[in-house]
Motif scaffolding. Structure first.
Motif, PDB file in Angstrom:
ATOM      1  N   LYS A  63       0.835  -1.199   0.000  1.00 56.89           N
ATOM      2  CA  LYS A  63       0.000   0.000   0.000  1.00 56.89           C
ATOM      3  C   LYS A  63       0.870   1.249   0.000  1.00 56.89           C
ATOM      4  CE  LYS A  63      -4.484   0.661   2.055  1.00 56.89           C
ATOM      5  NZ  LYS A  63      -5.369   0.439   3.194  1.00 56.89           N
ATOM      6  N   PHE A  64       0.518   2.214  -0.823  1.00 50.68           N
ATOM      7  CA  PHE A  64       1.269   3.481  -0.909  1.00 50.68           C
ATOM      8  C   PHE A  64       0.410   4.590  -0.298  1.00 50.68           C
ATOM      9  CE2 PHE A  64       3.401   6.535  -4.272  1.00 50.68           C
ATOM     10  CZ  PHE A  64       3.754   7.406  -3.252  1.00 50.68           C
ATOM     11  N   ILE A  65       0.901   5.126   0.815  1.00 52.99           N
ATOM     12  CA  ILE A  65       0.224   6.240   1.487  1.00 52.99           C
ATOM     13  C   ILE A  65       0.979   7.511   1.107  1.00 52.99           C
ATOM     14  CG2 ILE A  65      -0.626   7.128   3.694  1.00 52.99           C
ATOM     15  CD1 ILE A  65      -1.434   4.175   3.115  1.00 52.99           C
ATOM     16  N   CYS A  66       0.340   8.367   0.345  1.00 52.79           N
ATOM     17  CA  CYS A  66       0.980   9.620  -0.057  1.00 52.79           C
ATOM     18  C   CYS A  66       0.543  10.724   0.891  1.00 52.79           C
ATOM     19  CB  CYS A  66       0.609   9.955  -1.508  1.00 52.79           C
ATOM     20  SG  CYS A  66       1.468  11.423  -2.120  1.00 52.79           S
ATOM     21  N   ILE A  67       1.491  11.504   1.362  1.00 51.29           N
ATOM     22  CA  ILE A  67       1.184  12.590   2.300  1.00 51.29           C
ATOM     23  C   ILE A  67       1.657  13.919   1.711  1.00 51.29           C
ATOM     24  CG2 ILE A  67       1.113  11.212   4.412  1.00 51.29           C
ATOM     25  CD1 ILE A  67       4.037  11.874   4.931  1.00 51.29           C
ATOM     26  N   ALA A  68       0.791  14.925   1.779  1.00 54.44           N
ATOM     27  CA  ALA A  68       1.135  16.207   1.152  1.00 54.44           C
ATOM     28  C   ALA A  68       0.265  17.319   1.710  1.00 54.44           C
ATOM     29  CB  ALA A  68       0.919  16.113  -0.360  1.00 54.44           C
ATOM     30  N   ASP A  69       0.747  18.538   1.589  1.00 54.94           N
ATOM     31  CA  ASP A  69      -0.144  19.647   1.925  1.00 54.94           C
ATOM     32  C   ASP A  69      -1.033  19.906   0.702  1.00 54.94           C
ATOM     33  OD1 ASP A  69       0.705  22.359   0.501  1.00 54.94           O
ATOM     34  OD2 ASP A  69       2.527  21.231   0.955  1.00 54.94           O
ATOM     35  N   GLU A  70      -2.163  20.539   0.930  1.00 52.06           N
ATOM     36  CA  GLU A  70      -3.194  20.608  -0.111  1.00 52.06           C
ATOM     37  C   GLU A  70      -2.758  21.350  -1.382  1.00 52.06           C
ATOM     38  OE1 GLU A  70      -6.608  22.722   1.424  1.00 52.06           O
ATOM     39  OE2 GLU A  70      -5.318  24.161   2.459  1.00 52.06           O
ATOM     40  N   SER A  71      -1.672  22.119  -1.301  1.00 49.90           N
ATOM     41  CA  SER A  71      -1.204  22.851  -2.492  1.00 49.90           C
ATOM     42  C   SER A  71      -0.731  21.884  -3.587  1.00 49.90           C
ATOM     43  CB  SER A  71      -0.058  23.800  -2.123  1.00 49.90           C
ATOM     44  OG  SER A  71       1.104  23.051  -1.802  1.00 49.90           O
ATOM     45  N   LYS A  72      -0.489  20.629  -3.236  1.00 53.35           N
ATOM     46  CA  LYS A  72       0.012  19.655  -4.217  1.00 53.35           C
ATOM     47  C   LYS A  72      -1.094  19.065  -5.088  1.00 53.35           C
ATOM     48  CE  LYS A  72       4.261  19.834  -2.495  1.00 53.35           C
ATOM     49  NZ  LYS A  72       4.914  18.775  -1.795  1.00 53.35           N
ATOM     50  N   LEU A  73      -2.357  19.284  -4.700  1.00 54.62           N
ATOM     51  CA  LEU A  73      -3.470  18.695  -5.462  1.00 54.62           C
ATOM     52  C   LEU A  73      -3.738  19.518  -6.729  1.00 54.62           C
ATOM     53  CD1 LEU A  73      -5.591  16.381  -5.311  1.00 54.62           C
ATOM     54  CD2 LEU A  73      -7.154  18.056  -4.296  1.00 54.62           C
ATOM     55  N   VAL A  74      -3.734  18.845  -7.887  1.00 57.61           N
ATOM     56  CA  VAL A  74      -3.953  19.530  -9.174  1.00 57.61           C
ATOM     57  C   VAL A  74      -5.000  18.749  -9.986  1.00 57.61           C
ATOM     58  CG1 VAL A  74      -1.604  20.483  -9.331  1.00 57.61           C
ATOM     59  CG2 VAL A  74      -2.055  18.215 -10.263  1.00 57.61           C
ATOM     60  N   ASN A  75      -5.569  19.410 -10.966  1.00 53.48           N
ATOM     61  CA  ASN A  75      -6.531  18.727 -11.835  1.00 53.48           C
ATOM     62  C   ASN A  75      -5.825  17.901 -12.903  1.00 53.48           C
ATOM     63  OD1 ASN A  75      -8.887  19.546 -10.584  1.00 53.48           O
ATOM     64  ND2 ASN A  75      -8.763  21.562 -11.556  1.00 53.48           N
ATOM     65  N   GLN A  76      -4.684  18.413 -13.368  1.00 54.64           N
ATOM     66  CA  GLN A  76      -3.895  17.664 -14.360  1.00 54.64           C
ATOM     67  C   GLN A  76      -2.419  17.784 -14.009  1.00 54.64           C
ATOM     68  OE1 GLN A  76      -4.922  17.994 -18.600  1.00 54.64           O
ATOM     69  NE2 GLN A  76      -2.745  17.996 -19.080  1.00 54.64           N
ATOM     70  N   LEU A  77      -1.703  16.679 -14.093  1.00 52.35           N
ATOM     71  CA  LEU A  77      -0.274  16.694 -13.754  1.00 52.35           C
ATOM     72  C   LEU A  77       0.513  17.577 -14.718  1.00 52.35           C
ATOM     73  CD1 LEU A  77       0.272  12.889 -12.946  1.00 52.35           C
ATOM     74  CD2 LEU A  77       0.086  14.785 -11.312  1.00 52.35           C
ATOM     75  N   GLY A  78       1.537  18.218 -14.197  1.00 54.72           N
ATOM     76  CA  GLY A  78       2.440  18.985 -15.047  1.00 54.72           C
ATOM     77  C   GLY A  78       2.030  20.427 -15.254  1.00 54.72           C
ATOM     78  N   GLN A  79       0.944  20.845 -14.627  1.00 54.34           N
ATOM     79  CA  GLN A  79       0.513  22.230 -14.846  1.00 54.34           C
ATOM     80  C   GLN A  79       1.274  23.207 -13.961  1.00 54.34           C
ATOM     81  OE1 GLN A  79      -3.814  22.127 -14.915  1.00 54.34           O
ATOM     82  NE2 GLN A  79      -3.705  21.803 -17.127  1.00 54.34           N
ATOM     83  N   LYS A  80       1.734  22.701 -12.811  1.00 55.42           N
ATOM     84  CA  LYS A  80       2.505  23.583 -11.914  1.00 55.42           C
ATOM     85  C   LYS A  80       3.962  23.144 -11.844  1.00 55.42           C
ATOM     86  CE  LYS A  80      -0.610  23.785  -8.170  1.00 55.42           C
ATOM     87  NZ  LYS A  80      -0.873  24.161  -6.797  1.00 55.42           N
ATOM     88  N   PHE A  81       4.186  21.822 -11.926  1.00 52.79           N
ATOM     89  CA  PHE A  81       5.519  21.272 -11.676  1.00 52.79           C
ATOM     90  C   PHE A  81       6.083  20.657 -12.946  1.00 52.79           C
ATOM     91  CE2 PHE A  81       8.708  18.853  -9.262  1.00 52.79           C
ATOM     92  CZ  PHE A  81       9.019  19.753  -8.258  1.00 52.79           C
ATOM     93  N   TYR A  82       7.391  20.669 -13.059  1.00 53.41           N
ATOM     94  CA  TYR A  82       8.077  20.010 -14.183  1.00 53.41           C
ATOM     95  C   TYR A  82       8.149  18.501 -13.911  1.00 53.41           C
ATOM     96  CZ  TYR A  82      11.610  20.710 -10.595  1.00 53.41           C
ATOM     97  OH  TYR A  82      12.278  20.730  -9.391  1.00 53.41           O
ATOM     98  N   LEU A  83       8.497  17.731 -14.937  1.00 58.93           N
ATOM     99  CA  LEU A  83       8.625  16.282 -14.756  1.00 58.93           C
ATOM    100  C   LEU A  83      10.103  15.882 -14.710  1.00 58.93           C
ATOM    101  CD1 LEU A  83       7.289  13.480 -14.579  1.00 58.93           C
ATOM    102  CD2 LEU A  83       7.536  13.345 -17.067  1.00 58.93           C
ATOM    103  N   PRO A  84      10.596  15.396 -13.569  1.00 63.83           N
ATOM    104  CA  PRO A  84      11.992  14.944 -13.485  1.00 63.83           C
ATOM    105  C   PRO A  84      12.176  13.588 -14.179  1.00 63.83           C
ATOM    106  CG  PRO A  84      11.122  15.578 -11.318  1.00 63.83           C
ATOM    107  CD  PRO A  84       9.954  15.408 -12.236  1.00 63.83           C
ATOM    108  N   VAL A  85      13.285  13.465 -14.906  1.00 63.45           N
ATOM    109  CA  VAL A  85      13.618  12.215 -15.591  1.00 63.45           C
ATOM    110  C   VAL A  85      15.071  11.885 -15.244  1.00 63.45           C
ATOM    111  CG1 VAL A  85      13.844  11.073 -17.832  1.00 63.45           C
ATOM    112  CG2 VAL A  85      12.019  12.752 -17.493  1.00 63.45           C
ATOM    113  N   GLU A  86      15.310  10.674 -14.734  1.00 67.31           N
ATOM    114  CA  GLU A  86      16.683  10.263 -14.405  1.00 67.31           C
ATOM    115  C   GLU A  86      17.296   9.597 -15.630  1.00 67.31           C
ATOM    116  OE1 GLU A  86      17.237   8.123 -10.734  1.00 67.31           O
ATOM    117  OE2 GLU A  86      19.349   7.741 -11.160  1.00 67.31           O
ATOM    118  N   VAL A  87      18.493  10.040 -16.008  1.00 62.48           N
ATOM    119  CA  VAL A  87      19.142   9.509 -17.218  1.00 62.48           C
ATOM    120  C   VAL A  87      20.575   9.070 -16.923  1.00 62.48           C
ATOM    121  CG1 VAL A  87      17.770  10.931 -18.804  1.00 62.48           C
ATOM    122  CG2 VAL A  87      19.942  11.797 -17.999  1.00 62.48           C
ATOM    123  N   ILE A  88      21.019   8.066 -17.681  1.00 63.84           N
ATOM    124  CA  ILE A  88      22.424   7.655 -17.659  1.00 63.84           C
ATOM    125  C   ILE A  88      23.231   8.835 -18.222  1.00 63.84           C
ATOM    126  CG2 ILE A  88      24.084   6.036 -18.702  1.00 63.84           C
ATOM    127  CD1 ILE A  88      22.210   4.564 -16.809  1.00 63.84           C
TER     128      ILE A  88
END
Ligand SMILES: O=C[C@H](O)[C@H](O)[C@H](O)COP(=O)(O)O
Length: 221
Positions: A113-138
């Protein structure tokens, strides 16, 4: 009005309810996960130990005397508790603001089970509208992967001077249209040289605890 810090502490406390005695739990990375670790310390004698999603988390767990276990030496974890950079009502997430996304995704995958904890400012209608997407690369694939991310409509920026716990680099991708998170998560991970991306769509959270001025709001799908 509560501060963001107070809201993080609120959800960190609330997440303790999901900790089952005599189990090994997974612990995430970041300021909200840190609040959880500090709370977890109060009941450390009741758990067998924790698997950390980063070196920083391992260090903080150890500083509280909480045993840090190797994921390869334990079975399925009962729960994984972690923060997020963005979360939707479907409990799909963007993570990796702290660069720990790959290990976070591994520990989340290994947990019941994954319990995600956050303050309410993290809730968005669509991902990527406020935050960038991190990608890990070689490292040697950084420029190649960046060109492929441009083809997907993104604007990748190298997080210069930052190395992940796995010895890799991070590209922070701006302006992506994340209307189909499942497809995009797969598409980005199909680029050769990508280790992981910060979309948690195939493995969303099971419970989202949001800290608000009116107490903890619980979202489940
Ligand atoms: O790599 C970092 C993690 O994905 C964090 O869970 C995420 O960045 C949220 O961090 P914070 O709780 O500090 O906002």
């Amino acid at each position: 009005m509560l501060t963001a810090e107070e809201k993080k502490q609120q959800v960190a406390k609330a997440a303790l309810e999901y900790v089952e005695p005599n189990t090994v739990i997974g612990v995430g990375t970041g300021s909200t996960a840190n609040c959880f670790i500090d709370e977890l310390a109060k009941m450390k004698s009741q758990i067998e130990g924790a698997v950390a999603s980063s070196q920083a988390t391992a260090d903080r767990l150890k500083s509280h005397g909480i045993p840090v276990l190797n994921l390869n030496g334990v079975g399925e974890l009962s729960i994984y508790v972690d923060g997020a950079d963005e979360a939707t009502h479907l409990l799909q997430l963007i993570k990796g603001g702290g660069g720990a996304l790959t290990r976070e995704k591994i520990v989340a995958a290994a947990s019941a089970k994954f319990i995600c904890i956050a303050d309410e400012s993290k809730l968005v209608n669509q991902l990527g509208q406020k935050f960038y997407l991190p990608v890990e690369v070689i490292p040697m694939a950084r420029s190649y992967v960046a060109r492929q991310l441009v083809k997907l409509g993104g604007n990748p920026m190298w997080r210069e001077g930052f190395t992940t716990d796995n010895g890799n680099m991070i590209l922070d991708v701006y302006n992506l249209n994340i209307s189909e998170p499942l497809k995009l998560e797969t598409a980005i991970n199909s680029i050769v040289g990508v280790v992981e991306n910060g979309l948690f769509a195939h493995r969303p959270a099971d419970v989202l605890l949001l800290g608000t001025d009116n107490g903890v709001k619980k979202l489940v799908v």
